[in-house]
Design a protein around this motif. Structure first.
Motif, PDB file in Angstrom:
ATOM      1  N   HIS A  21       6.946  -6.075  10.771  1.00  0.00           N
ATOM      2  CA  HIS A  21       6.264  -4.831  11.232  1.00  0.00           C
ATOM      3  C   HIS A  21       6.007  -4.570  12.539  1.00  0.00           C
ATOM      4  CE1 HIS A  21       3.052  -1.732  10.393  1.00  0.00           C
ATOM      5  NE2 HIS A  21       3.727  -1.177   9.090  1.00  0.00           N
ATOM      6  N   HIS A  52       0.786  -1.142  -0.035  1.00  0.00           N
ATOM      7  CA  HIS A  52       0.164   0.102   0.080  1.00  0.00           C
ATOM      8  C   HIS A  52       0.996   1.260   0.010  1.00  0.00           C
ATOM      9  CE1 HIS A  52       1.074  -0.440   4.149  1.00  0.00           C
ATOM     10  NE2 HIS A  52       0.333   0.326   4.505  1.00  0.00           N
ATOM     11  N   ASP A  68       5.889   4.484   5.037  1.00  0.00           N
ATOM     12  CA  ASP A  68       6.849   3.525   5.479  1.00  0.00           C
ATOM     13  C   ASP A  68       7.007   2.298   4.512  1.00  0.00           C
ATOM     14  OD1 ASP A  68       4.206   2.971   6.397  1.00  0.00           O
ATOM     15  OD2 ASP A  68       5.038   1.706   8.100  1.00  0.00           O
ATOM     16  N   HIS A  69       6.375   2.180   3.271  1.00  0.00           N
ATOM     17  CA  HIS A  69       6.058   1.000   2.571  1.00  0.00           C
ATOM     18  C   HIS A  69       6.929   1.185   1.156  1.00  0.00           C
ATOM     19  CE1 HIS A  69       4.026  -1.996   5.453  1.00  0.00           C
ATOM     20  NE2 HIS A  69       3.857  -0.464   5.841  1.00  0.00           N
ATOM     21  N   ASP A  87       0.109  -4.448   7.171  1.00  0.00           N
ATOM     22  CA  ASP A  87      -0.775  -3.365   7.420  1.00  0.00           C
ATOM     23  C   ASP A  87      -2.206  -3.666   6.985  1.00  0.00           C
ATOM     24  OD1 ASP A  87       1.619  -2.306   7.683  1.00  0.00           O
ATOM     25  OD2 ASP A  87       0.947  -0.516   7.016  1.00  0.00           O
TER      26      ASP A  87
HETATM   27 ZN    ZN Z   1       3.040  -0.004   7.880  1.00  0.00          ZN
END
Ligand code: ZN
Ligand code: ZN
Length: 298
Positions: free
Chosen positions: A265, A60, A64-65, A207
């Motif tokens: 994560h 997504h 942070d990805h 996530d």
């Molecule tokens: Zn994340």
């Protein structure tokens, strides 16, 4: 299949954890699941070559990805890459898309980049390997990825001989799924093959809340890699932020009958993960929290 945790942190990196990202190597190529800041250095430490990356699957578009994408794209132009690179993810925000387009059509770009909008189902296939996407539930559209390696069925040699099949080319034909004729009698592959449809299955779900409707997709997976951002003590907050707790994920792993659960994560709030592992293991014993640069073979 060589699986490397290139990072295991949620939201922000810490001294010991880079942002969550997974590298998988098979058939001489590398696929990445997410590409946060720090991916390049982690790949160097893990001895995964940038030049071998064929596909990057972004879960997504939270920063942070994916913030490592632009740096990685630029490095490979400096390395004079010529092979195309495929980037997959949910529909991209127009402001990001504009920025990406500007960079990938720039003069310095030495190789083509294709950006694909992910839809549920099969996305990529090479040899016996496929990557598919399933929908997750997060504050923005998010996808989980499933990597499957189909394994050949086992050949029951004893039974083939018993059925009168002579050793030699007919064995090969049956093994490749074709029927053969022996003295006017047809022998079908399913009569002499065992464990048809065997496969290795790796799921990468970050996530999201633990989503029961995905049990059918992760069923019997060899490895379920799932985000564990919170502990059960913060269940309300996890629900509110659409993230998972250790216990929630362990329940999912148990219901889906997976062989192994690996949490990633991880929030920087956890100074150590012993309690989290305990929480997961109380429901699903084969639970573990990944460390950076940890490797798993499948
Ligand atoms: Zn994340
Ligand atoms: Zn997110």
């Amino acid at each position: 299949m060589r699986i490397v945790f290139l990072g295991t942190a949620a939201s922000l990196p810490s001294k010991n954890r880079g942002l969550a990202c997974l590298g998988v190597r098979f058939l001489g190529e590398v696929v990445l699941f997410d590409c946060p800041e720090g991916t390049q250095q982690a790949m160097m430490k893990a001895k995964l070559s940038y030049g071998k990356i064929s596909n990057i699957f972004i879960s997504h578009w939270h920063e942070d990805h994916f913030l490592g994408l632009l740096g990685l794209i630029q490095t490979q132009s400096l390395n004079e890459r010529t092979e195309p690179l495929h980037i997959w993810g949910p529909k991209m925000d127009t402001k990001y898309l504009k920025l990406f387009k500007k960079i990938i059509t720039g003069k310095k770009q030495t190789y083509p980049i294709e950006i694909h909008e992910v839809k549920v189902g099969k996305l990529y296939e090479k040899g016996e390997f496929t990557v598919s996407a399933v929908k997750l539930k997060h504050t923005v559209p998010s996808f989980g990825y499933i990597l499957i390696e189909k394994l050949p069925s086992k050949f029951n040699k004893k039974k083939a001989i018993k059925l009168g099949v002579p050793e030699g080319p007919m064995f090969k034909q049956l093994q490749s799924g074709k029927a053969v004729k022996v003295k006017g009698k047809t022998i079908k592959p399913e009569q002499v093959l065992k464990e048809i449809g065997r496969e290795k299955k790796l799921c990468y779900f970050v996530d999201t809340i633990p989503l029961e409707e995905n049990i059918k997709h992760i069923k019997d997976a060899d490895i379920l890699i799932h985000e564990v951002t919170f502990s059960e003590l913060e269940e309300e907050r996890a629900k509110e932020m659409l993230h998972s707790t250790g216990k929630g994920v362990a329940k999912l792993a148990k219901k889906a009958n997976v062989k192994r659960l690996i949490g990633t994560h991880i929030s920087a709030r956890f100074k150590d993960t012993k309690e989290l592992v305990k929480e997961m293991s109380s429901v699903f014993p084969n639970s573990h929290i990944a460390k950076d640069l940890e490797e798993v073979q499948l």
